[in-house]
Scaffold this active site. Structure first.
Site, PDB file in Angstrom:
ATOM      1  N   CYS A  42       0.852  -1.195   0.000  1.00 22.06           N
ATOM      2  CA  CYS A  42       0.000   0.000   0.000  1.00 22.06           C
ATOM      3  C   CYS A  42       0.891   1.249   0.000  1.00 22.06           C
ATOM      4  O   CYS A  42       1.997   1.241   0.530  1.00 22.06           O
ATOM      5  CB  CYS A  42      -0.897  -0.004   1.228  1.00 22.06           C
ATOM      6  SG  CYS A  42      -2.053   1.398   1.271  1.00 22.06           S
ATOM      7  N   ASP A  44       0.462   3.769   1.708  1.00 23.09           N
ATOM      8  CA  ASP A  44       0.441   4.355   3.049  1.00 23.09           C
ATOM      9  C   ASP A  44       1.869   4.643   3.544  1.00 23.09           C
ATOM     10  O   ASP A  44       2.729   3.761   3.536  1.00 23.09           O
ATOM     11  CB  ASP A  44      -0.268   3.388   4.018  1.00 23.09           C
ATOM     12  CG  ASP A  44      -0.610   4.038   5.337  1.00 23.09           C
ATOM     13  OD1 ASP A  44       0.311   4.542   6.021  1.00 23.09           O
ATOM     14  OD2 ASP A  44      -1.804   4.069   5.700  1.00 23.09           O
ATOM     15  N   ARG A  46       3.096   4.842   6.288  1.00 18.66           N
ATOM     16  CA  ARG A  46       3.553   4.130   7.490  1.00 18.66           C
ATOM     17  C   ARG A  46       4.018   2.701   7.197  1.00 18.66           C
ATOM     18  O   ARG A  46       4.358   1.966   8.116  1.00 18.66           O
ATOM     19  CB  ARG A  46       2.413   4.107   8.522  1.00 18.66           C
ATOM     20  CG  ARG A  46       2.012   5.495   8.987  1.00 18.66           C
ATOM     21  CD  ARG A  46       0.662   5.476   9.675  1.00 18.66           C
ATOM     22  NE  ARG A  46      -0.412   5.104   8.757  1.00 18.66           N
ATOM     23  CZ  ARG A  46      -1.697   4.991   9.112  1.00 18.66           C
ATOM     24  NH1 ARG A  46      -2.042   5.222  10.347  1.00 18.66           N
ATOM     25  NH2 ARG A  46      -2.610   4.652   8.223  1.00 18.66           N
ATOM     26  N   HIS A  98      -2.025  -3.887   5.025  1.00 20.83           N
ATOM     27  CA  HIS A  98      -1.866  -3.495   6.432  1.00 20.83           C
ATOM     28  C   HIS A  98      -3.232  -3.301   7.058  1.00 20.83           C
ATOM     29  O   HIS A  98      -4.199  -2.960   6.377  1.00 20.83           O
ATOM     30  CB  HIS A  98      -1.015  -2.228   6.553  1.00 20.83           C
ATOM     31  CG  HIS A  98      -1.650  -1.009   5.948  1.00 20.83           C
ATOM     32  ND1 HIS A  98      -2.292  -0.068   6.716  1.00 20.83           N
ATOM     33  CD2 HIS A  98      -1.779  -0.608   4.672  1.00 20.83           C
ATOM     34  CE1 HIS A  98      -2.766   0.891   5.917  1.00 20.83           C
ATOM     35  NE2 HIS A  98      -2.475   0.580   4.671  1.00 20.83           N
ATOM     36  N   CYS A 101      -6.339  -0.187   6.777  1.00 16.38           N
ATOM     37  CA  CYS A 101      -6.045   0.484   5.508  1.00 16.38           C
ATOM     38  C   CYS A 101      -7.121   1.530   5.169  1.00 16.38           C
ATOM     39  O   CYS A 101      -8.318   1.220   5.131  1.00 16.38           O
ATOM     40  CB  CYS A 101      -5.942  -0.552   4.388  1.00 16.38           C
ATOM     41  SG  CYS A 101      -5.486   0.190   2.804  1.00 16.38           S
TER      42      CYS A 101
HETATM   43 ZN    ZN Z   1      -3.447   1.236   2.977  1.00 11.19          ZN
END
Ligand code: ZN
Length: 198
Positions: A42, A44, A46, A98, A101
């Protein structure tokens, strides 16, 4: 602009540190990349592939998009996949989602719009099918779906038919403790290879 200058300063400091710890690191990398892994994760911020797996530059070929989707008409991913499998000859493809999400959460809340609505269409279909599923269960199911999509992909199928050892793994990362869980859905194409030999 201060925050941007900070990045360039960080970079200088990082390069200096790496070279002190491993003299000749960059000159060696310059010659070629031989990553064993393709990471599909992803976007993302993090969930950075290298950091959470302790891998260095040169170790992992990375593709990230919102909610780690594997869509066979996605030219970007298909090019990455073909290059990773046919040219770099990676041995492992890791789909890593994750928990929590944001993309999947937005679909569940029916809060996507514009391009994201199109991008997450496959997630929407799954969410509709599994009405009572929790967000985190959906995040896991989403990873499993993408592993299946990869296993049916022609680039992967052809590699397996040629007898290549290529594994597809489904993992999920918890932002809350930094740990990755193996969803144990690894595909190795054993069936495709057996079929090829007979
Ligand atoms: Zn995500």
């Amino acid at each position: 602009m201060k925050e941007i200058i900070q990045l360039l300063n960080n970079n200088k400091e990082w390069a200096r540190r790496v070279e002190i710890e491993t003299p000749g690191f960059f000159t060696k990398l310059k010659k070629q990349q031989r990553p064993k892994y393709l990471w599909i994760g992803c976007s993302d911020s993090r969930v950075p592939a290298n950091q959470i797996t302790g891998l260095l530059p040169g170790d992992v070929f990375v593709h990230r998009n919102i909610s780690n989707q594997v869509i066979n008409t996605d030219m970007n991913l298909m090019c990455v996949l073909q290059y990773a499998v046919d040219v770099l000859k990676v041995k492992h493809i890791i789909v890593c989602g994750h928990y929590g999400c944001g993309g999947i959460a937005a679909v569940k809340r029916n809060a996507t719009s514009g391009m994201l609505e199109h991008w997450l269409e496959n997630v929407r279909v799954s969410v509709r099918k599994h009405k009572r599923i929790t967000l985190n269960e959906m995040c896991e199911l989403n990873v499993k779906r993408q592993v299946e999509n990869l296993a049916h992909n022609t680039i992967v199928q052809k590699a397996w038919e040629r007898g290549r050892k290529l594994y597809i793994h489904g993992w999920i990362y918890a932002i809350s403790d930094g740990l990755i869980k193996d969803l144990k859905v690894t595909q190795s194409g054993a069936h495709a290879r057996k079929h090829h030999r007979s």
